[in-house]
Design a protein around this motif. Structure first.
Motif, short mmCIF file in Angstrom:
data_model
loop_
_atom_site.label_atom_id
_atom_site.label_comp_id
_atom_site.label_asym_id
_atom_site.label_seq_id
_atom_site.Cartn_x
_atom_site.Cartn_y
_atom_site.Cartn_z
N ALA A 1 0.89 -1.22 -0.11
CA ALA A 1 -0.05 0.12 0.13
C ALA A 1 0.77 1.48 0.07
O ALA A 1 0.41 2.17 -0.61
CB ALA A 1 -1.06 0.07 1.15
N ASN A 2 2.14 1.18 0.68
CA ASN A 2 2.81 2.47 0.73
C ASN A 2 3.32 2.69 -0.69
O ASN A 2 3.65 3.76 -1.06
CB ASN A 2 4.19 2.24 1.52
CG ASN A 2 3.39 2.55 2.85
OD1 ASN A 2 2.97 3.43 3.29
ND2 ASN A 2 4.13 1.90 3.99
N ALA A 3 3.81 1.32 -1.51
CA ALA A 3 4.27 1.82 -2.76
C ALA A 3 3.38 2.27 -3.68
O ALA A 3 3.48 2.94 -4.38
CB ALA A 3 5.03 0.44 -3.21
N LEU A 4 2.05 1.75 -3.58
CA LEU A 4 0.79 2.11 -4.45
C LEU A 4 0.65 3.47 -4.22
O LEU A 4 0.33 4.31 -5.08
CB LEU A 4 -0.37 1.36 -4.10
CG LEU A 4 -1.59 1.65 -5.07
CD1 LEU A 4 -1.39 1.34 -6.56
CD2 LEU A 4 -2.76 1.07 -4.58
N ALA A 5 0.56 4.02 -2.81
CA ALA A 5 0.38 5.26 -2.42
C ALA A 5 1.27 6.48 -3.32
O ALA A 5 1.01 7.15 -3.68
CB ALA A 5 0.31 5.54 -0.98
N GLN A 6 2.68 6.19 -3.15
CA GLN A 6 3.49 6.86 -3.72
C GLN A 6 3.49 6.66 -5.04
O GLN A 6 3.64 7.73 -5.86
CB GLN A 6 5.09 6.22 -3.31
CG GLN A 6 6.13 7.18 -3.75
CD GLN A 6 7.34 6.55 -3.29
OE1 GLN A 6 7.66 5.47 -2.78
NE2 GLN A 6 8.52 7.31 -3.56
N ALA A 7 3.13 5.64 -5.81
CA ALA A 7 3.06 5.63 -7.25
C ALA A 7 1.87 6.46 -7.80
O ALA A 7 1.94 7.05 -8.67
CB ALA A 7 3.00 4.10 -7.78
N TYR B 1 -8.20 -7.09 8.51
CA TYR B 1 -8.30 -5.94 7.67
C TYR B 1 -7.25 -4.85 7.82
O TYR B 1 -6.70 -4.86 8.78
CB TYR B 1 -9.81 -5.39 7.54
CG TYR B 1 -9.99 -4.40 8.76
CD1 TYR B 1 -9.97 -2.99 8.71
CD2 TYR B 1 -10.26 -4.95 10.22
CE1 TYR B 1 -9.73 -2.25 9.98
CE2 TYR B 1 -10.39 -4.20 11.29
CZ TYR B 1 -10.25 -2.75 11.07
OH TYR B 1 -10.56 -1.97 12.25
N HIS B 2 -7.35 -4.04 6.70
CA HIS B 2 -6.51 -2.63 6.79
C HIS B 2 -7.34 -1.57 6.19
O HIS B 2 -8.07 -2.08 5.29
CB HIS B 2 -5.30 -2.68 6.01
CG HIS B 2 -3.89 -3.35 6.63
ND1 HIS B 2 -3.25 -2.76 7.50
CD2 HIS B 2 -3.69 -4.56 6.59
CE1 HIS B 2 -2.22 -3.63 8.12
NE2 HIS B 2 -2.54 -4.83 7.35
N GLN B 3 -7.77 -0.74 6.74
CA GLN B 3 -8.21 0.57 6.20
C GLN B 3 -7.42 1.94 6.30
O GLN B 3 -7.24 2.23 7.52
CB GLN B 3 -9.94 0.78 6.86
CG GLN B 3 -10.68 1.65 6.15
CD GLN B 3 -11.85 1.79 6.66
OE1 GLN B 3 -12.80 0.72 6.52
NE2 GLN B 3 -12.41 2.88 7.66
N TRP B 4 -7.17 2.41 5.33
CA TRP B 4 -6.35 3.60 5.34
C TRP B 4 -6.88 4.88 4.78
O TRP B 4 -7.69 4.63 3.71
CB TRP B 4 -5.07 3.50 4.54
CG TRP B 4 -4.04 2.62 5.03
CD1 TRP B 4 -4.23 1.69 6.23
CD2 TRP B 4 -2.70 2.25 4.76
NE1 TRP B 4 -3.02 0.94 6.35
CE2 TRP B 4 -1.90 1.15 5.63
CE3 TRP B 4 -1.77 3.19 3.67
CZ2 TRP B 4 -0.89 0.88 5.64
CZ3 TRP B 4 -0.51 2.51 3.62
CH2 TRP B 4 0.19 1.58 4.60
N LEU B 5 -7.12 5.78 5.30
CA LEU B 5 -7.55 7.00 4.90
C LEU B 5 -6.63 7.85 3.97
O LEU B 5 -5.41 7.97 4.49
CB LEU B 5 -8.10 7.89 5.74
CG LEU B 5 -8.84 9.37 5.62
CD1 LEU B 5 -10.01 9.20 4.60
CD2 LEU B 5 -9.03 10.07 6.81
N VAL B 6 -7.05 8.00 2.88
CA VAL B 6 -6.06 8.66 1.88
C VAL B 6 -6.47 9.78 1.12
O VAL B 6 -7.80 9.94 1.04
CB VAL B 6 -5.56 7.79 0.67
CG1 VAL B 6 -4.71 6.53 1.42
CG2 VAL B 6 -6.53 6.97 -0.18
N ASP B 7 -5.81 10.63 0.85
CA ASP B 7 -6.05 11.91 0.04
C ASP B 7 -5.36 11.99 -1.38
O ASP B 7 -4.36 11.64 -1.36
CB ASP B 7 -5.76 13.32 0.78
CG ASP B 7 -6.10 14.54 0.08
OD1 ASP B 7 -7.37 14.90 0.55
OD2 ASP B 7 -5.36 15.02 -0.59
N PHE B 8 -6.18 12.26 -2.28
CA PHE B 8 -5.80 12.45 -3.57
C PHE B 8 -6.27 13.83 -4.21
O PHE B 8 -7.49 13.83 -4.37
CB PHE B 8 -6.17 11.37 -4.66
CG PHE B 8 -5.59 11.64 -6.16
CD1 PHE B 8 -4.32 11.35 -6.37
CD2 PHE B 8 -6.57 12.18 -7.29
CE1 PHE B 8 -3.86 11.66 -7.73
CE2 PHE B 8 -6.06 12.31 -8.50
CZ PHE B 8 -4.58 11.78 -8.50
#
Length: 76
Positions: free
Chosen positions: A10-16, A30-37
């Motif tokens: 997920a860290n690699a995907l977020a960076q990409a 489970y994992h649930q990450w709040l992200v901003d784009f």
């Protein structure tokens, strides 16, 4: 992918994709990450038993962003 390997993936995907990780939540399965784009808030989710990861928009106006990002994700 496994519950243990999700964070690295997920860290690699977020960076990409240019996602900013705002919060991380994890449970036994489970994992649930709040992200901003670019101002859109989404959840990047992983469910162990379903062996599935996905993006989920927090509002209807961010649905198109989630669909677009998923298309970009499938290219990586």
């Amino acid at each position: 992918m496994t519950i243990e390997t999700f964070p690295g993936w997920a860290n690699a995907l977020a960076q990409a994709l240019g996602l900013t990780v705002l919060e991380r939540e994890a449970g036994a399965d489970y994992h649930q990450w709040l992200v901003d784009f670019e101002g859109s808030r989404l959840f990047l989710c992983f469910q162990h038993y379903a062996d599935c990861a996905w993006l989920e928009a927090l509002s209807g106006q961010d649905e198109e962003v989630a669909v677009w990002l998923t298309g970009q994700w499938n290219r990586h």
